[in-house]
Design a protein around this motif. Structure first.
Motif, PDB file in Angstrom:
ATOM      1  N   ASP A  77       0.839  -1.204   0.000  1.00 37.34           N
ATOM      2  CA  ASP A  77       0.000   0.000   0.000  1.00 37.34           C
ATOM      3  C   ASP A  77       0.872   1.251   0.000  1.00 37.34           C
ATOM      4  O   ASP A  77       0.621   2.208  -0.748  1.00 37.34           O
ATOM      5  CB  ASP A  77      -0.909   0.034   1.225  1.00 37.34           C
ATOM      6  CG  ASP A  77      -2.001  -1.025   1.207  1.00 37.34           C
ATOM      7  OD1 ASP A  77      -2.342  -1.509   0.104  1.00 37.34           O
ATOM      8  OD2 ASP A  77      -2.508  -1.350   2.297  1.00 37.34           O
ATOM      9  N   LEU A  78       1.891   1.252   0.833  1.00 43.48           N
ATOM     10  CA  LEU A  78       2.759   2.428   0.954  1.00 43.48           C
ATOM     11  C   LEU A  78       3.545   2.668  -0.319  1.00 43.48           C
ATOM     12  O   LEU A  78       3.743   3.815  -0.745  1.00 43.48           O
ATOM     13  CB  LEU A  78       3.706   2.255   2.144  1.00 43.48           C
ATOM     14  CG  LEU A  78       3.043   2.107   3.517  1.00 43.48           C
ATOM     15  CD1 LEU A  78       4.099   1.987   4.599  1.00 43.48           C
ATOM     16  CD2 LEU A  78       2.123   3.288   3.805  1.00 43.48           C
ATOM     17  N   THR A 133       1.483   9.393  -5.684  1.00 46.23           N
ATOM     18  CA  THR A 133       1.578  10.830  -5.404  1.00 46.23           C
ATOM     19  C   THR A 133       2.863  11.419  -6.000  1.00 46.23           C
ATOM     20  O   THR A 133       3.242  12.543  -5.653  1.00 46.23           O
ATOM     21  CB  THR A 133       1.550  11.085  -3.878  1.00 46.23           C
ATOM     22  OG1 THR A 133       2.619  10.359  -3.253  1.00 46.23           O
ATOM     23  CG2 THR A 133       0.216  10.645  -3.281  1.00 46.23           C
ATOM     24  N   ASP A 134       3.508  10.628  -6.860  1.00 46.15           N
ATOM     25  CA  ASP A 134       4.729  11.069  -7.558  1.00 46.15           C
ATOM     26  C   ASP A 134       5.852  11.433  -6.591  1.00 46.15           C
ATOM     27  O   ASP A 134       6.646  12.353  -6.841  1.00 46.15           O
ATOM     28  CB  ASP A 134       4.417  12.273  -8.472  1.00 46.15           C
ATOM     29  CG  ASP A 134       3.367  11.943  -9.528  1.00 46.15           C
ATOM     30  OD1 ASP A 134       3.364  10.783 -10.007  1.00 46.15           O
ATOM     31  OD2 ASP A 134       2.528  12.807  -9.830  1.00 46.15           O
ATOM     32  N   GLN A 135       5.933  10.701  -5.501  1.00 40.40           N
ATOM     33  CA  GLN A 135       6.998  10.935  -4.516  1.00 40.40           C
ATOM     34  C   GLN A 135       7.586   9.595  -4.059  1.00 40.40           C
ATOM     35  O   GLN A 135       7.551   9.257  -2.881  1.00 40.40           O
ATOM     36  CB  GLN A 135       6.430  11.710  -3.324  1.00 40.40           C
ATOM     37  CG  GLN A 135       5.908  13.099  -3.715  1.00 40.40           C
ATOM     38  CD  GLN A 135       5.110  13.760  -2.616  1.00 40.40           C
ATOM     39  OE1 GLN A 135       5.651  14.488  -1.797  1.00 40.40           O
ATOM     40  NE2 GLN A 135       3.808  13.494  -2.604  1.00 40.40           N
ATOM     41  N   PRO A 136       8.150   8.837  -4.989  1.00 38.41           N
ATOM     42  CA  PRO A 136       8.672   7.508  -4.652  1.00 38.41           C
ATOM     43  C   PRO A 136       9.777   7.547  -3.610  1.00 38.41           C
ATOM     44  O   PRO A 136      10.018   6.559  -2.919  1.00 38.41           O
ATOM     45  CB  PRO A 136       9.174   6.979  -6.000  1.00 38.41           C
ATOM     46  CG  PRO A 136       9.426   8.202  -6.822  1.00 38.41           C
ATOM     47  CD  PRO A 136       8.367   9.173  -6.414  1.00 38.41           C
ATOM     48  N   GLU A 137      10.441   8.691  -3.487  1.00 39.76           N
ATOM     49  CA  GLU A 137      11.523   8.804  -2.504  1.00 39.76           C
ATOM     50  C   GLU A 137      11.014   8.740  -1.061  1.00 39.76           C
ATOM     51  O   GLU A 137      11.792   8.571  -0.112  1.00 39.76           O
ATOM     52  CB  GLU A 137      12.293  10.107  -2.712  1.00 39.76           C
ATOM     53  CG  GLU A 137      11.540  11.381  -2.350  1.00 39.76           C
ATOM     54  CD  GLU A 137      10.538  11.841  -3.414  1.00 39.76           C
ATOM     55  OE1 GLU A 137       9.880  12.869  -3.193  1.00 39.76           O
ATOM     56  OE2 GLU A 137      10.468  11.171  -4.484  1.00 39.76           O
ATOM     57  N   ALA A 138       9.695   8.877  -0.884  1.00 37.89           N
ATOM     58  CA  ALA A 138       9.126   8.873   0.468  1.00 37.89           C
ATOM     59  C   ALA A 138       8.956   7.470   1.033  1.00 37.89           C
ATOM     60  O   ALA A 138       8.617   7.314   2.213  1.00 37.89           O
ATOM     61  CB  ALA A 138       7.772   9.588   0.462  1.00 37.89           C
ATOM     62  N   ILE A 139       9.197   6.436   0.226  1.00 36.13           N
ATOM     63  CA  ILE A 139       8.913   5.081   0.677  1.00 36.13           C
ATOM     64  C   ILE A 139       9.741   4.699   1.893  1.00 36.13           C
ATOM     65  O   ILE A 139       9.275   3.993   2.797  1.00 36.13           O
ATOM     66  CB  ILE A 139       9.104   4.054  -0.470  1.00 36.13           C
ATOM     67  CG1 ILE A 139       8.625   2.668  -0.031  1.00 36.13           C
ATOM     68  CG2 ILE A 139      10.536   4.044  -0.945  1.00 36.13           C
ATOM     69  CD1 ILE A 139       7.177   2.598   0.394  1.00 36.13           C
ATOM     70  N   SER A 197       9.567   3.192   7.622  1.00 39.23           N
ATOM     71  CA  SER A 197       9.983   3.365   9.018  1.00 39.23           C
ATOM     72  C   SER A 197       8.780   3.586   9.925  1.00 39.23           C
ATOM     73  O   SER A 197       8.713   3.049  11.039  1.00 39.23           O
ATOM     74  CB  SER A 197      10.951   4.542   9.142  1.00 39.23           C
ATOM     75  OG  SER A 197      12.155   4.277   8.456  1.00 39.23           O
ATOM     76  N   LEU A 198       7.824   4.396   9.439  1.00 38.71           N
ATOM     77  CA  LEU A 198       6.621   4.635  10.232  1.00 38.71           C
ATOM     78  C   LEU A 198       5.827   3.345  10.420  1.00 38.71           C
ATOM     79  O   LEU A 198       5.288   3.078  11.500  1.00 38.71           O
ATOM     80  CB  LEU A 198       5.754   5.698   9.556  1.00 38.71           C
ATOM     81  CG  LEU A 198       6.300   7.128   9.584  1.00 38.71           C
ATOM     82  CD1 LEU A 198       5.462   8.042   8.692  1.00 38.71           C
ATOM     83  CD2 LEU A 198       6.314   7.665  11.018  1.00 38.71           C
TER      84      LEU A 198
END
Length: 282
Positions: A57-58, A65-71, A76-77
């Motif tokens: 899901d993450l 959201t076009d922010q793959p670097e946030a994975i 971690s969360l």
């Protein structure tokens, strides 16, 4: 709000931020759901902390959201959530053996145990035949892989701890657990023989709370306390790891309250023998 709920809410808040601060422009929940092929209600539940996301899901959320670097941050969360609360669906996804191996590691790192069990014989005192039926019951319930023989072998390894002079086991069981026919009577009879042999062991204090004895609190779900620093609780849907000091103190106080109704030594042996005669009168 519990630590688990707070952690899940924090993850939901971060997911919402990724959706609303998308580099290409803010997405509504409905728009993101359409992008991911989800229902809008799933997006809403994840953001509001009403549902725990999977790593898949993450991954999809970060890419959607076009922010793959946030994975990495999202992972971690999620790890923070799962360190305290993990569903059996996840814990048993690869079978029971892996979970038992992890429990063995946890026990190896602990010295003083306080346990309460109201429904069955505690794992560290189970016979192989009894453990085999316990694992089979839960494999059926959770529709998990049936690696039962491997799981039994791992559970039996953990029993080496009761012969380790460096460890001490303070175990309480409700008398009702002695009669729980989750296995054939002949196997339960053998299990009760094993339990009777534990009474008087140097490293194990085994107390039985008789059915006829008044209790100051309801004899509810079982738990293990490790070195007064960690509590492990197994519910029907998940395994909980509790390590905040106030909650650990509550569980220790619960154990101490139940202990006031327990009997030990010859009295405990008589209760076990009575159950043995009832289960297998001949």
């Amino acid at each position: 709000m519990t630590d688990f709920q707070q952690a899940r809410a924090a993850l939901g808040g971060r997911l919402r931020e990724l959706r609303t601060s998308r580099p290409g422009g803010r997405l509504t929940g409905t728009q993101l759901a359409e992008r991911l092929g989800w229902t809008q209600s799933k997006v809403s539940k994840l953001e509001r902390g009403r549902q725990t996301a999977t790593i898949e899901d993450l991954q999809q959320w970060a890419e959607g959201t076009d922010q793959p670097e946030a994975i990495g941050e999202l992972r971690s969360l999620l790890n923070g959530i799962e360190s305290h609360h993990r569903s059996w669906r996840r814990l048993l996804s690869s079978g029971h053996r892996a979970l038992q191996e992890n429990v063995n590691i946890q026990h190896a790192q602990s010295t003083i145990f306080h346990a309460w069990e109201n429904a069955m014989i505690v794992g560290v005192l189970q016979t192989p035949d009894y453990a085999r039926h316990v694992f089979s019951c839960y494999a059926d319930l959770h529709r998990s892989p049936r690696d039962i023989e491997d799981a039994v072998r791992e559970r039996m390894k953990r029993q080496q701890g009761i012969y380790d002079s460096r460890k001490k086991y303070h175990i309480l069981m409700w008398e009702a657990a002695l009669y729980s026919l989750i296995c054939p009577p002949s196997i339960l009879g053998g299990q009760l023989d094993r339990l009777a042999g534990v009474v008087g062991m140097d490293n194990v204090d085994l107390g039985i709370v008789p059915l006829s004895t008044p209790v100051k609190i309801p004899p509810a779900s079982g738990f293990w306390i490790h070195d007064e620093r960690l509590v492990v609780v197994e519910t029907w849907h998940a395994g909980l790891r509790i390590d905040d000091a106030d909650s650990v103190a509550t569980y220790l106080r619960t154990w101490q309250t139940l202990q006031k109704s327990a009997v030990y030594g010859p009295d405990a042996h008589r209760i076990i023998s009575r159950a043995r005669r009832t289960i297998s009168p001949h």
